[in-house]
Design an enzyme around this catalytic site. Structure first.
Site, PDB file in Angstrom:
ATOM      1  N   THR A   1     -12.182-144.693  28.178  1.00 10.20           N
ATOM      2  CA  THR A   1     -12.407-144.952  29.602  1.00 10.20           C
ATOM      3  C   THR A   1     -13.851-145.292  29.925  1.00 10.20           C
ATOM      4  O   THR A   1     -14.132-146.269  30.620  1.00 10.20           O
ATOM      5  CB  THR A   1     -11.959-143.742  30.426  1.00 10.20           C
ATOM      6  OG1 THR A   1     -10.554-143.551  30.240  1.00 10.20           O
ATOM      7  CG2 THR A   1     -12.248-143.939  31.905  1.00 10.20           C
TER       8      THR A   1
ATOM      9  N   HIS B   1      -5.203-143.648  23.214  1.00  8.82           N
ATOM     10  CA  HIS B   1      -5.823-144.938  22.901  1.00  8.82           C
ATOM     11  C   HIS B   1      -7.117-144.643  22.150  1.00  8.82           C
ATOM     12  O   HIS B   1      -7.364-143.517  21.752  1.00  8.82           O
ATOM     13  CB  HIS B   1      -6.100-145.702  24.197  1.00  8.82           C
ATOM     14  CG  HIS B   1      -6.747-144.840  25.251  1.00  8.82           C
ATOM     15  ND1 HIS B   1      -8.106-144.601  25.306  1.00  8.82           N
ATOM     16  CD2 HIS B   1      -6.196-144.122  26.260  1.00  8.82           C
ATOM     17  CE1 HIS B   1      -8.369-143.793  26.311  1.00  8.82           C
ATOM     18  NE2 HIS B   1      -7.234-143.473  26.908  1.00  8.82           N
TER      19      HIS B   1
END
Length: 561
Positions: free
Chosen positions: A92, A494
């Site tokens: 992020t 991820h």
């Protein structure tokens, strides 16, 4: 015009906020498809930069035929379905740091959500990407939020540098998304914490934030039932067992008083839109001749992806809700008569839970080998070398981050020996695709050209920064999902250098634009120079790693205005 003067221009400022449960929208909003006179020649009054956390190009493609509201409108603009977060550290904070700086994490300094500083006084040695760790009030569990680690200016920073009257505003559920998109000069910066939106420690909540928090508290206090399931979600509405629990059929009921449940559901995105619209009114965004920038990062797709993966009814519900939520935001700006240019992209993509991937024809999908966690590697390398740290573990990191740091206090000879043993251990593991040392990455060059063709070391180099990165970086093979075991709330993630994590959509829209779709690979670092060209912001060569994209489908070149 001063910021204070601009606040006086907002017609709804301070008027009836306490009575509002959601921003009021005018009924006579102009048609989204109606062309605006001279829109292509004039600078937009506002740039709306939207990030959808964990919105992979795969997810976008899977559901694009069902988008009919906000995302459906953006599909009538300039569509780049194959955008890339070109770097390997697909998390992020690094991803958001590229969106409006126009440079890779190697230059932003944001190489991960967290990194380790073995010599720091904290017991866990961990530093958060958006904190001021020098502040004695800051801890790993509760950091003092700060943009100090961001080493590149954002578009908003550059706009304010040119004209201080430009407003730079950001809102998200995540503090790191707000910080990385707004940068060092945010006029307003809000994120969700605990039971409402908050801001930097030295700032008071504005009336808009107080009103939104009151409305949010009322919603959570009342609770609500399941979210609706569109008919086109039927194919993915089935349970998938993960041992002690299952995923695939959850519908997001809201238990009365459950703020945490609210914050990790599609409802959080709706609250983010509400907050953004309140700030538009309070601050008078887009109401004078100076272009403003509003950054909105929607976090629920990421929360849903982590908790339930990408291929269950949960994500299908989220895609429908996200489309509606973005439509609400765009309708609100239309109702206020604002001429705005939108860009939508993502900080990274994501992958489904490996258990479901295996059912769907990915036999090599797996969770991380426990021997690749930091603790296990530290013990193994100590056994191999006979070297131990003076205090604490020999190694930090590994696991999901890929970066591995060595303990403080080792001699040069010990460091060389530990690195050699660590590299040998990693290369022998069948889940590892590549291993690089800091020396190798310092010598590597970040390439130009199509990001889909970059080599592995080029991808890693794009997110390597010697001030923060580890001394050894490991890249797992395709389909290996970080985390050794699933648990409720965290089943998929991820962070890999593979296309499912790197590839994201990039959409541009402004009233009157001619629809175009360009399937060639582009980069998220292209967004800032593209937006800069639309507002006539000229910066010296070398400011961006990216390039301006021509988003004008006619013979005109939008990059040369």
């Amino acid at each position: 015009m001063s910021f204070t003067s601009r606040l006086r221009l907002a017609p709804l400022v301070l008027a009836g906020f306490a009575a509002l449960s959601s921003p009021a929208f005018a009924e006579d909003a102009p048609s989204p498809q109606a062309p605006a006179a001279a829109a292509a020649q004039e600078k937009p009054k506002m740039i709306l930069a939207i990030s959808v956390d964990q919105f992979s190009a795969d997810l976008f493609a899977q559901y694009r035929e069902h988008y009919s509201h906000g995302l459906g409108r953006l599909l009538t603009g300039a569509v780049f379905p194959s955008g890339f977060q070109s770097h390997a550290a697909t998390e992020t904070c690094p991803g958001h740091s590229t969106l409006l700086t126009g440079v890779h994490p190697a230059r932003t300094g944001i190489i991960a959500n967290n990194w380790y500083v073995p010599g720091i006084g904290r017991e866990d040695k961990q530093v958060y990407c958006a904190e001021d760790e020098s502040n004695p009030q800051s801890t790993s569990d509760d950091p003092v939020v700060s943009p100090d680690h961001l080493k590149a200016p954002t578009l908003g920073d550059l706009m304010k540098q040119r004209n201080p009257a430009a407003l730079n505003v950001a809102v998200s559920a995540k503090d790191r998304a707000v910080v990385m998109m707004s940068g060092h000069t945010a006029d307003a910066a809000y994120w969700f914490k605990g039971k409402g939106f908050t801001s930097y420690a030295d700032r008071k909540l504005s009336p808009a934030a107080q009103a939104e928090n009151a409305a949010l508290a009322q919603t959570v206090s009342a609770g609500s039932g399941d979210l609706p399931v569109p008919g086109w979600c039927g194919a993915v509405d089935r349970a998938m067992s993960l041992g002690t629990f299952s995923i695939g059929t959850y519908r997001f009921p809201l238990k009365a008083g459950d703020f945490k449940g609210f914050s990790v559901s599609p409802r959080m995105d709706a609250a983010t839109t509400d907050m953004a619209v309140r700030l538009v009114d309070e601050m008078g965004l887009g109401k004078d001749d100076v272009t403003d920038v509003l950054s909105v990062s929607y976090s629920a797709t990421d929360k849903v992806g982590h908790a339930f993966g990408t291929e269950g009814v949960e994500m299908c519900i989220q895609m429908a809700q996200l489309d509606q939520t973005i439509g609400t935001l765009l309708d609100a700006l239309d109702a206020r008569g604002i001429d705005y240019l939108v860009v939508l992209s993502a900080d990274h993509g994501g992958i489904d839970a490996p258990e479901r991937l295996r059912e769907q024809g990915v036999p090599d999908a797996a969770r991380l080998d426990p021997s690749l966690t930091g603790q296990a590697l530290a013990q193994a390398v100590s056994q191999d070398t006979g070297i131990t740290a003076k205090s604490g573990p020999l190694l930090y990191g590994a696991g999901s981050s890929g970066d591995i740091w060595l303990a403080d206090g080792l001699s040069a000879r010990e460091r060389r020996k530990v690195i050699a043993a660590l590299v040998a251990r990693l290369k022998a593991n069948p889940q590892i695709a590549a291993v690089f040392t800091a020396d190798e990455l310092k010598a590597a060059k970040i390439p130009s050209g199509n990001p889909q063709d970059w080599t592995m070391i080029e991808r890693v180099a794009a997110s390597y920064n010697p001030a923060h990165s580890g001394e050894v970086l490991m890249m797992t093979k395709r389909g290996v999902v970080p985390g050794t075991e699933p648990h409720p709330g965290y089943t998929a993630t991820h962070g890999s250098p593979w296309d499912y994590d790197r590839r994201v959509p990039m959409l541009f829209w402004r009233r009157g634009m001619v629809t175009m779709e360009q399937p060639q690979p582009v980069e998220t670092v292209d967004i800032a120079p593209t937006l800069a060209a639309q507002i006539g912001l000229v910066e010296p060569a070398g400011t961006w790693d990216g390039r301006c994209l021509d988003i004008d489908a006619s013979e005109a070149d939008s990059c040369s205005r």
